[in-house]
Design a protein around this motif. Structure first.
Motif, mmCIF file in Angstrom:
data_model
loop_
_atom_site.group_PDB
_atom_site.id
_atom_site.type_symbol
_atom_site.label_atom_id
_atom_site.label_comp_id
_atom_site.label_asym_id
_atom_site.label_seq_id
_atom_site.Cartn_x
_atom_site.Cartn_y
_atom_site.Cartn_z
ATOM 1 N N LEU A 223 0.924 -1.502 0.202
ATOM 2 C CA LEU A 223 0.273 0.264 0.094
ATOM 3 C C LEU A 223 0.601 1.164 -0.111
ATOM 4 C CD1 LEU A 223 -2.426 -0.994 2.839
ATOM 5 C CD2 LEU A 223 -2.552 -1.579 -0.204
ATOM 6 N N GLU A 224 1.947 1.014 0.511
ATOM 7 C CA GLU A 224 3.048 2.392 0.515
ATOM 8 C C GLU A 224 3.423 2.445 -0.263
ATOM 9 O OE1 GLU A 224 6.964 3.256 2.802
ATOM 10 O OE2 GLU A 224 5.965 2.184 3.999
ATOM 11 N N MET A 225 3.603 1.253 -1.548
ATOM 12 C CA MET A 225 4.217 1.812 -2.560
ATOM 13 C C MET A 225 3.030 2.258 -3.769
ATOM 14 S SD MET A 225 7.657 1.849 -2.222
ATOM 15 C CE MET A 225 7.152 2.989 -1.162
ATOM 16 N N GLY A 226 2.254 2.018 -3.397
ATOM 17 C CA GLY A 226 0.915 2.799 -4.286
ATOM 18 C C GLY A 226 0.236 1.330 -4.260
ATOM 19 N N GLY A 227 0.999 0.597 -4.441
ATOM 20 C CA GLY A 227 -0.248 -1.162 -5.155
ATOM 21 C C GLY A 227 -1.450 -1.377 -4.006
ATOM 22 N N SER A 228 -1.437 -2.157 -4.621
ATOM 23 C CA SER A 228 -2.431 -4.074 -3.509
ATOM 24 C C SER A 228 -1.830 -5.082 -3.754
ATOM 25 C CB SER A 228 -4.061 -3.297 -4.051
ATOM 26 O OG SER A 228 -4.248 -3.586 -5.147
ATOM 27 N N PRO A 229 -2.481 -5.932 -3.017
ATOM 28 C CA PRO A 229 -2.117 -6.946 -3.174
ATOM 29 C C PRO A 229 -2.601 -7.767 -4.420
ATOM 30 C CG PRO A 229 -2.762 -6.810 -1.060
ATOM 31 C CD PRO A 229 -2.335 -5.542 -1.743
ATOM 32 N N LYS A 230 -3.505 -7.426 -4.834
ATOM 33 C CA LYS A 230 -4.599 -8.645 -6.135
ATOM 34 C C LYS A 230 -4.501 -6.938 -7.181
ATOM 35 C CE LYS A 230 -8.780 -9.335 -4.054
ATOM 36 N NZ LYS A 230 -10.235 -9.286 -3.199
ATOM 37 N N LYS A 231 -3.735 -5.906 -7.387
ATOM 38 C CA LYS A 231 -3.419 -4.918 -8.278
ATOM 39 C C LYS A 231 -2.173 -4.222 -8.202
ATOM 40 C CE LYS A 231 -5.809 -3.005 -12.330
ATOM 41 N NZ LYS A 231 -7.182 -2.401 -13.004
#
Length: 386
Positions: A170-178
């Motif tokens: 989340l900190e790097m701007g992503g999500s575990p799914k996408k």
């Protein structure tokens, strides 16, 4: 007959230690009686059932096999001469000391000792294994006459299927799914060390900022332990250039490393000394397009994939990076080529290669079946590294 693996330090997460542990598991799987012995051990590995200190190593018999991992200076490098058994080197290369001299006299001396000691024991081994043809060529240069086999680091890829750190994702701007971030994440993984040339990556980021307007951050994943002076110099350099989007992760967990790979848009290496460079293979595993300076074993590990350059001009590398970040057709082609190259490093292929080479060097067949008899490779031709 027993197989002893011996090395100076068994650490948590470094390439030499991971290779040693993977070989141990493979040897046990193939029916060999085997243990790992070392001078120093990471406390997190202290309870491993197959790991013991050198002081607890029983005296090998003449027909026992010693696999000696060599990568740095150590008293073991000279003591092993007097061990009366069948000895085989596993050579991981030693970083030239001039990289460390400005930052750590101890590290520079260890590397210098390692190179000199490698030369001094060039006549004690029946044969050896090298992570790359580059490493094999170094042993030839040091006067080794015994048979030397080239095979990649043994990587258990199932480890990379573990759950990544959600907070880092989340900190790097992503999500575990996408991976849906807007800021482009440029990644390099490798300990904070002068041979890795992280300052050249910071220079590239500065040039990129001068040339393009799209948001970008540089993520330097690596442990600065022992290289605190170099680490401080890197941070001061970024500050002097006015760059605030350089992430120094320090020593982090494996799930956090997985998260940085999963949210990376490109992997860039400016390293000037690599005996193999496992992070390049890791980037292939995560479909992260690779750009890398053509030093030592790097072109060999990449084979025909990635963008390999021999001009470290920051503006030139920044332009190459911009194209990779924004040309979707190029990215797709690079990822396809990296997936093809990744097949060479598959666990079944490399494990079969190692067992076959071990049998050729020692004349001893694996108790639970040779490489040619294994279920994974039966009827298949083993892919050669180089």
């Amino acid at each position: 007959m027993k197989v002893f693996q011996l090395l100076t330090t068994l650490s948590f997460g470094d390439a030499v230690s991971n290779d040693t542990l993977a070989i141990n598991d493979l040897l046990k799987e193939r029916g060999f009686e085997t243990k790992i012995y070392m001078e120093h051990i990471d406390p997190r590995l202290a309870n491993h059932p197959d790991v013991m200190s050198c002081g607890k190593m029983p005296k090998p018999k003449k027909d026992d096999i010693m696999l000696y991992h060599l990568s740095t200076g150590s008293n073991l490098n000279l003591l092993i001469r007097d061990v009366d058994c069948r000895k085989f080197i596993i050579y991981h290369n030693t970083t030239p000391p001039h990289f460390f001299a400005p930052y750590s006299g101890r590290s520079a001396q260890l590397c210098s000792n390692g190179i000199n000691e490698t030369k001094l024991i060039n006549d004690i081994f029946e044969g050896g294994f090298c992570d790359s043809a580059h490493n094999r060529d170094m042993l030839w240069e040091y006067g080794y006459k015994c048979p030397l086999k080239v095979r990649p680091i043994l990587i258990p890829f199932e480890d990379y299927m573990k759950r990544p750190d959600r907070d880092v994702m989340l900190e790097m701007g992503g999500s575990p799914k996408k991976n849906n971030h807007k800021v482009k994440n440029v990644l390099f993984v490798g300990r904070i060390a002068p041979n890795k040339k992280q300052e050249d990556l910071i220079s590239m980021l500065y040039a990129y900022r001068q040339m393009y307007s799209d948001p970008i951050r540089l993520i330097l994943v690596g442990n600065p332990g022992g290289m605190e002076k170099y680490d401080a110099k890197l941070k001061n350099y970024a500050q002097e250039l006015g760059i605030d989007d350089v992430v120094f992760t320090g020593h982090i967990s494996f799930p956090a490393i997985l998260a940085y790979y999963r949210t990376a848009d490109a992997f860039v290496s400016m390293s000037e000394h690599e005996g193999f460079c496992v992070p390049l293979v890791e980037a292939m595993q995560f479909d992260v397009p690779i750009l890398a300076y053509a030093s030592t074993a790097v072109p060999e590990t990449l084979g025909d994939c990635g963008i390999v350059f021999d001009d470290k001009d920051p503006a030139y590398v920044a332009a190459q990076l911009h194209e990779v970040l924004h040309n979707e057709e190029l990215r797709a082609t690079m990822i396809e080529e990296q997936r093809e190259r990744l097949k060479y490093f598959g666990y079944d292929n490399v494990s079969s290669m190692f067992i076959q080479q071990l049998e050729e060097l020692t004349g001893i067949k694996a108790p639970n079946g040779s490489s040619a008899d294994s279920q994974e490779t039966k009827g298949k031709k083993i892919k050669k590294f180089f």
